[in-house]
Design an enzyme around this catalytic site. Structure first.
Site, PDB file in Angstrom:
ATOM      1  CG  HIS A 259       3.098  -4.174   5.685  1.00  0.00           C
ATOM      2  ND1 HIS A 259       3.050  -5.074   4.640  1.00  0.00           N
ATOM      3  CD2 HIS A 259       2.141  -4.560   6.568  1.00  0.00           C
ATOM      4  CE1 HIS A 259       2.116  -5.982   4.887  1.00  0.00           C
ATOM      5  NE2 HIS A 259       1.547  -5.695   6.050  1.00  0.00           N
ATOM      6  CG  ASN A 260       2.895   2.861   3.793  1.00  0.00           C
ATOM      7  OD1 ASN A 260       1.955   3.082   4.562  1.00  0.00           O
ATOM      8  ND2 ASN A 260       2.715   2.692   2.497  1.00  0.00           N
ATOM      9  CG  PHE A 261       4.182   7.039   9.199  1.00  0.00           C
ATOM     10  CD1 PHE A 261       4.417   6.668  10.515  1.00  0.00           C
ATOM     11  CD2 PHE A 261       3.608   8.281   8.963  1.00  0.00           C
ATOM     12  CE1 PHE A 261       4.076   7.500  11.572  1.00  0.00           C
ATOM     13  CE2 PHE A 261       3.272   9.133  10.019  1.00  0.00           C
ATOM     14  CZ  PHE A 261       3.508   8.731  11.325  1.00  0.00           C
ATOM     15  CG  HIS A 263      -0.466  -0.675   7.521  1.00  0.00           C
ATOM     16  ND1 HIS A 263      -1.752  -1.178   7.465  1.00  0.00           N
ATOM     17  CD2 HIS A 263       0.229  -1.540   8.323  1.00  0.00           C
ATOM     18  CE1 HIS A 263      -1.827  -2.298   8.182  1.00  0.00           C
ATOM     19  NE2 HIS A 263      -0.635  -2.533   8.718  1.00  0.00           N
ATOM     20  CG  HIS A 299       1.068  -3.362  13.753  1.00  0.00           C
ATOM     21  ND1 HIS A 299       0.692  -2.091  13.372  1.00  0.00           N
ATOM     22  CD2 HIS A 299       0.763  -4.166  12.709  1.00  0.00           C
ATOM     23  CE1 HIS A 299       0.177  -2.144  12.167  1.00  0.00           C
ATOM     24  NE2 HIS A 299       0.209  -3.386  11.739  1.00  0.00           N
ATOM     25  CG  ASP A 409      -2.501  -5.681  11.130  1.00  0.00           C
ATOM     26  OD1 ASP A 409      -2.129  -4.700  10.460  1.00  0.00           O
ATOM     27  OD2 ASP A 409      -1.841  -6.743  11.207  1.00  0.00           O
TER      28      ASP A 409
HETATM   29  C1  BYE Z   1      -3.122  -9.709   5.526  1.00  0.00           C
HETATM   30  C2  BYE Z   1      -1.925 -10.327   5.771  1.00  0.00           C
HETATM   31  C3  BYE Z   1      -0.764  -9.660   5.551  1.00  0.00           C
HETATM   32  C4  BYE Z   1      -0.790  -8.379   5.104  1.00  0.00           C
HETATM   33  F1  BYE Z   1      -4.362 -11.637  -1.442  1.00  0.00           F
HETATM   34  C5  BYE Z   1      -1.975  -7.747   4.871  1.00  0.00           C
HETATM   35  F2  BYE Z   1      -6.390 -12.045  -0.943  1.00  0.00           F
HETATM   36  C6  BYE Z   1      -3.164  -8.400   5.091  1.00  0.00           C
HETATM   37  F3  BYE Z   1      -4.867 -12.529   0.405  1.00  0.00           F
HETATM   38  N1  BYE Z   1      -4.377  -7.726   4.811  1.00  0.00           N
HETATM   39  N2  BYE Z   1      -4.711  -6.583   5.425  1.00  0.00           N
HETATM   40  C7  BYE Z   1      -5.841  -6.124   4.849  1.00  0.00           C
HETATM   41  C8  BYE Z   1      -5.298  -8.043   3.854  1.00  0.00           C
HETATM   42  C9  BYE Z   1      -6.213  -7.034   3.855  1.00  0.00           C
HETATM   43  N3  BYE Z   1      -5.379  -9.098   2.981  1.00  0.00           N
HETATM   44  C10 BYE Z   1      -6.396  -9.110   2.090  1.00  0.00           C
HETATM   45  N4  BYE Z   1      -7.314  -8.138   2.040  1.00  0.00           N
HETATM   46  C11 BYE Z   1      -7.282  -7.073   2.907  1.00  0.00           C
HETATM   47  O1  BYE Z   1      -8.149  -6.197   2.858  1.00  0.00           O
HETATM   48  C12 BYE Z   1      -6.484 -10.241   1.118  1.00  0.00           C
HETATM   49  C13 BYE Z   1      -5.335 -10.280   0.163  1.00  0.00           C
HETATM   50  C14 BYE Z   1      -5.501  -9.228  -0.918  1.00  0.00           C
HETATM   51  C15 BYE Z   1      -5.238 -11.648  -0.489  1.00  0.00           C
HETATM   52 CL1  BYE Z   1      -4.548 -10.562   5.801  1.00  0.00          CL
HETATM   53 ZN    ZN Z   2      -0.083  -4.274   9.864  1.00  0.00          ZN
END
Ligand code: BYE
Ligand code: ZN
Length: 539
Positions: A259-261, A263, A299, A409
């Site tokens: 969750h950095n710049f 992203h 965000h 996102d």
């Molecule tokens: C989500 C919530 C919080 C932070 F482990 C990031 F399977 C995410 F759940 N994101 N953003 C992109 C993702 C992605 N979560 C997942 N895949 C993504 O491509 C799944 C995770 C690795 C897990 Cl949803």
């Molecule tokens: Zn985000």
């Protein structure tokens, strides 16, 4: 390329150096200097196994680990070092001529000098202040691992990749002043340059590769987005204010794996791409577009790498402040308006009261909608309005904006594989860090973050099937052209991770079979017990 490997010890520690046979003698010397962690004025002595001093040069005889050379460092006198000139000269991008140890000495000496002058004059003179800033900046460069690449053996620095660094733990969570100033200066220098038409078009597509751009360049790209959506003209945004705003945003994204710049940039760039692909620029009010782009940019401001579940379970200040209700998203949004409250970084300062009110309401709605615990709520709202969708209806527009920021996102998998896969590594790294912390603090462990339970393919196939595709398919119902730009690449990613999962499964079975074959040859033919544990529940 042909390389030579030299085995040697330094302070009793075994080391090995590898260099191409066609590199320069200076390169070889620098390599040994790095290995010995020696300063630029230190003297290096290399001994052969017979105890004779030999020359550090290209013609060094290759040896074997059991027939090592011995490297010795003789420290030079630091006080004889000229300070200002050398430092100033080295401050550009040439990192190899200054070493950390001497830099720290410079810093300390400068501190002492500053103290003396302060006592005499009462305030820090500009020249000392400037020098101090430069020393800090350089120290920061050396400490951030990206810049320690000269320690690695002959990495090609000209190749333009800024892939994620596995050394986040070596950096401070919050960006240091020196780190920020360095990027800001670069950004300001570059921001006056004209961006090519080719890049401007590429920036509008989901195939854009963020890893090719460094932070200062990314800030220029963000500036281009505000310009090409005509926000500068429509909302009378002064270029200096936009630059200051972008800088403050950059400053308040932390040094964490995901969750950095970068992203923040990817999410904003996807939102920008979606606006162009769906032609929303001609269909929606500029205020709404400004809300969408700015929400994406802000965000995840000041994310510290631990999710809401952690905040709530660990009863952090954030959870207390926001009564466990989307603590992170509330915080990201509050930081955004902290930045916008400052006149010099308030890109909305020339808007009417009414416009500002609409924008504030819109940004709050969008950022709060990124809390994944509200995923089904937002998706169901969208599904329910789809049959009668109408862009002139404010409620419909609001839901669409929330869906667009949500899509942006979590859209990494809609990008080319080479761009998307490193992002998954970053995310798992951040998740693993959280579960490690939860274990350490005796808190409940978030299941999909447990490094003992989650693998790349298992987490991703479930996430794509049950979260990503259902969301993207609804949006593509409204904008059919997204089928090709978002859904096709996501399906490819699903195939890729499904194959990876199968391969892992086969490998596991093979290993189990060969293990049992060794232990008891009879049982080797028996099939595996059953399917693996069920997929992790995505957020
Ligand atoms: C989500 C919530 C919080 C932070 F482990 C990031 F399977 C995410 F759940 N994101 N953003 C992109 C993702 C992605 N979560 C997942 N895949 C993504 O491509 C799944 C995770 C690795 C897990 Cl949803
Ligand atoms: Zn985000």
């Amino acid at each position: 390329m042909a390389t030579k490997i030299i085995y040697f010890t330094v302070n009793g520690r075994p080391e090995q150096a590898e260099f191409p046979v066609d590199c320069s003698a200076q390169d070889v010397k620098d390599l040994f200097r790095s290995a010995a962690e020696a300063g630029p004025h230190d003297i290096l002595k290399l001994y052969n196994p017979k105890g004779n001093i030999i020359n550090i040069s290209l013609s060094l005889e290759p040896n074997s680990p059991d027939c090592c050379y011995k490297l010795e460092v003789v420290a030079a006198d630091c006080n004889s070092e000229p300070l200002g000139a050398e430092l100033a000269g080295a401050l550009g991008y040439d990192l190899s001529s200054l070493e950390k140890s001497s830099l720290l000495v410079c810093g300390l000496r400068l501190q002492g000098l500053e103290k003396n002058i302060l006592m005499e004059a009462g305030e820090t003179p500009a020249a000392v202040y400037e020098m101090k800033k430069q020393v800090e900046s350089f120290q920061e460069k050396l400490e951030s691992v990206e810049h320690l690449s000269w320690l690695g053996l002959f990495k090609d620095l000209s190749e333009g990749s800024h892939k994620p660094s596995p050394f986040y733990h070596k950096r401070t969570l919050h960006k240091t002043r020196a780190e920020c100033e360095h990027v800001r200066e670069k950004f300001l220098q570059m921001s006056s340059l004209e961006m090519s038409e080719e890049v401007r078009q590429y920036l509008k597509t989901p195939t854009f590769d963020n890893w090719q751009w460094e932070d200062a360049e990314i800030m220029v790209l963000l500036q281009v987005m505000y310009t090409d959506l005509d926000f500068i003209v429509s909302f009378n945004i002064e270029p200096e204010v936009l630059q200051q705003f972008l800088f403050e945003v950059y400053r308040r994204y932390n040094n964490i794996p995901f969750h950095n710049f970068k992203h923040c940039f990817c999410v904003t760039q996807m939102m920008y791409g979606l606006i162009w692909l769906t032609d929303l620029k001609s269909k929606m009010d500029a205020v709404d577009l400004l809300v969408m782009l700015t929400s994406a940019l802000c965000h995840d401001l000041d994310h510290t790498g631990y999710n809401n579940a952690y905040q709530i379970n660990a009863r952090t200040d954030l959870a207390l402040r926001y009564n466990d209700i989307s603590p992170l998203e509330n915080h990201h949004c509050a930081v955004a308006f902290e930045i916008l409250e400052k006149t010099e970084s308030n890109i909305f300062r020339n808007l009417s009261m009414d416009q500002y009110k609409r924008i504030r309401e819109g940004i709050i709605k969008c950022i709060l909608a990124t809390d994944m615990t509200r995923h089904n709520e937002v998706l169901n709202q969208f599904k329910s309005i789809l049959p009668t969708f109408d862009l002139t209806n404010k409620d419909h527009r609001d839901v669409l904006m929330m869906v667009l920021i949500k899509v942006s996102d979590i859209s990494n998998e809609a990008r080319p594989m080479e761009v998307a896969e490193p992002w998954l590594d970053c995310l798992l790294q951040e998740f693993y860090n959280q579960s490690d912390k939860e274990k350490l603090e005796g808190l409940p462990i978030t299941p999909f973050m447990d490094r003992d339970k989650v693998t790349k393919p298992s987490s991703q196939t479930g996430f794509i099937r049950f979260v990503l595709l259902p969301l993207f398919i609804e949006l593509a119902n409204l904008f059919p052209c997204l089928e090709q730009h978002l859904i096709d690449p996501v399906r490819k990613a699903l195939d890729y991770y499904t194959e990876m999962e199968k391969a892992l499964e086969r490998e596991k079975q093979n290993r189990a079979q060969s293990d049992s074959a060794v232990k008891s040859p009879q049982s080797a033919a028996l099939p595996e017990a059953g399917p693996e544990a069920s997929e992790p529940e995505p957020q």
